[in-house]
Design an enzyme around this catalytic site. Structure first.
Site, PDB file in Angstrom:
ATOM      1  N   GLN A   1     -11.446   2.783  -4.656  1.00 34.46           N
ATOM      2  CA  GLN A   1     -10.668   2.488  -3.452  1.00 34.46           C
ATOM      3  C   GLN A   1     -11.534   2.394  -2.202  1.00 34.46           C
ATOM      4  OE1 GLN A   1      -7.588   5.463  -3.293  1.00 34.46           O
ATOM      5  NE2 GLN A   1      -6.201   4.283  -4.605  1.00 34.46           N
TER       6      GLN A   1
ATOM      7  N   SER B   1      -8.727  -4.620   0.469  1.00 36.39           N
ATOM      8  CA  SER B   1      -7.803  -3.704   1.142  1.00 36.39           C
ATOM      9  C   SER B   1      -8.221  -3.433   2.580  1.00 36.39           C
ATOM     10  CB  SER B   1      -7.703  -2.386   0.362  1.00 36.39           C
ATOM     11  OG  SER B   1      -7.065  -2.591  -0.871  1.00 36.39           O
TER      12      SER B   1
ATOM     13  N   ASP C   1     -13.182  -1.160  -1.766  1.00 41.79           N
ATOM     14  CA  ASP C   1     -12.294  -2.313  -1.858  1.00 41.79           C
ATOM     15  C   ASP C   1     -12.255  -3.099  -0.552  1.00 41.79           C
ATOM     16  OD1 ASP C   1     -10.279  -4.118  -2.296  1.00 41.79           O
ATOM     17  OD2 ASP C   1      -8.789  -2.650  -2.951  1.00 41.79           O
TER      18      ASP C   1
ATOM     19  N   ARG D   1      -9.195  -2.450  -8.882  1.00 37.41           N
ATOM     20  CA  ARG D   1      -8.316  -1.588  -8.095  1.00 37.41           C
ATOM     21  C   ARG D   1      -7.977  -0.325  -8.896  1.00 37.41           C
ATOM     22  NH1 ARG D   1      -4.415  -5.280  -4.189  1.00 37.41           N
ATOM     23  NH2 ARG D   1      -6.061  -5.575  -2.646  1.00 37.41           N
TER      24      ARG D   1
ATOM     25  N   TYR E   1      -1.906  -6.880  -8.599  1.00 38.61           N
ATOM     26  CA  TYR E   1      -1.649  -8.138  -7.905  1.00 38.61           C
ATOM     27  C   TYR E   1      -0.342  -8.758  -8.392  1.00 38.61           C
ATOM     28  CZ  TYR E   1      -6.602  -7.814  -6.659  1.00 38.61           C
ATOM     29  OH  TYR E   1      -7.807  -7.393  -6.191  1.00 38.61           O
TER      30      TYR E   1
END
Length: 375
Positions: free
Chosen positions: A127, A133, A130, A122, A230
């Site tokens: 991004q 997400s 991902d 992350r 996280y």
């Protein structure tokens, strides 16, 4: 270079790892794209959509995989599907690596260079790759719609000549990507929303979306987030204090949506049976962590049950319930992952790249990821 897109075979999986748009872009990179017949049907993408984008359609899995240099899949190939895979082929997929290590051993034996897309770090540069997400965002949205469907009352305040309907009270447990989208969606539907998370940094995000933040704040919460963003496992003492606050708050709610997950660990129990008993009759709990053991003590994977007057929703694979959009986003994640490693029509993976090294799980006949080799 041949790139294969396979049809998913696991129960409740309707997604596909490519879209007509990404097929066009992959062909532009220099790939010959072969899509297994009916791979996109569950996501409302027809074979003709893929052929119009420039792909060929293969009648069988064996034909799809034959001589493929790159394999795209949502859930990954099963161990018994590897006979047609050539040694050194690259596979990009979600692999559930902490749970399905036997499958990874089979990949190693087959000589696959496999990437677990859940392990993409992350960092800002990653991004757009991902999958956690992109898929969690949709899951959070769908969780609110599922809750509204099972809730026997309206969500917003309604002023009528016959009287006023009070707005639903929604509590979102876990303010990661799924939780934040759930907050935003519940607010759009007119609910009064509160949320909780062990990470103090989540407070500002929750409040920016119009939610009320509920949390025990002490010294432990200052270190409640990993460097990867996280949530960490909290101490038993903290869990007890948080549980007492949540129990008091939960008793006043109409809907609870739980989203808390800890990579490599069972999902933490956030709602006990006693908490369920304290909720009002007709309340709804949607447990997005049900496949990892569940945040609610009573939830059951793949089932919708009623306990103590409360409906507990435990759908599996919630992103797949929005398969069309989920597939488009998942496919774009994979495209963004591989694009930097294709140079003038040749796949040249930079194994020193942080994104590559963090997500690589099998190479040269072995499982190579440090987190899978620990202990």
């Amino acid at each position: 270079m041949k790139l294969a897109v396979v049809r998913e075979r696991r129960d409740a999986e309707k997604r596909v790892a490519a879209s007509p748009d990404t097929v066009k872009k992959l062909i532009g990179l220099g790939f010959e794209v072969a899509v297994e017949k009916e791979a996109g049907t569950g996501a409302s993408i027809l074979d003709t959509d893929f052929t119009e984008a420039g792909a060929s359609i293969s009648a069988t899995l064996e034909d799809t995989l034959k001589d493929a240099d790159v394999i795209l899949s949502v859930q990954g190939l099963e161990a018994d599907q590897l006979t047609s895979v050539k040694k050194g082929a690259v596979q990009l997929s979600a692999l559930n690596p902490f749970v399905e290590q036997d499958r990874l051993n089979a990949y190693a034996d087959a000589g696959l260079v496999a990437f677990a897309m859940e392990f993409v770090p992350r960092i800002t540069r990653a991004q757009s790759m991902d999958i956690l997400s992109s898929q969690s965002n949709l899951a959070g949205y769908k969780a609110v719609l599922d809750a509204a469907a099972h809730y026997g009352r309206g969500m917003p305040m309604m002023m009528t000549a016959a009287g006023t309907v009070a707005p639903a009270k929604v509590m979102v447990m876990g303010a990661g990507v799924a939780g934040l989208q759930a907050i935003a969606t519940a607010k759009r539907l007119g609910a009064i929303v509160s949320a909780t998370d062990v990470r103090p940094a989540a407070k500002e995000q929750v409040e920016s979306l119009g939610g009320k933040f509920v949390m025990v704040e002490d010294e432990e919460t200052a270190a409640a987030e990993t460097s990867g963003g996280y949530a960490k496992e909290m101490s038993d003492e903290y869990k007890a204090k948080q549980a007492a606050l949540i129990s008091e708050t939960l008793a006043k709610q109409d809907i609870a949506i739980t989203t808390a997950l800890i990579p490599g660990r069972p999902a933490p129990t956030l709602i006990t049976e006693d908490m369920v008993k304290s909720m009002k009759p007709g309340s709804v709990i949607v447990d997005l962590a049900v496949e990892a053991g569940g945040n609610c003590e009573l939830s059951k994977p793949g089932e919708i049950i009623e306990a103590h007057g409360v409906t507990i929703v435990g759908y599996r694979n919630v992103p797949s319930r929005l398969a069309a959009d989920a597939s488009v986003l998942f496919a774009k994640n994979l495209l963004n992952f591989i694009t930097p490693h294709v140079k003038e029509g040749v796949l040249e993976i930079d194994f020193e790249d942080e994104i590559i090294s963090e997500s690589l799980v099998t190479k040269d006949g072995a499982v190579v990821h440090s987190r899978l080799l620990e202990g």
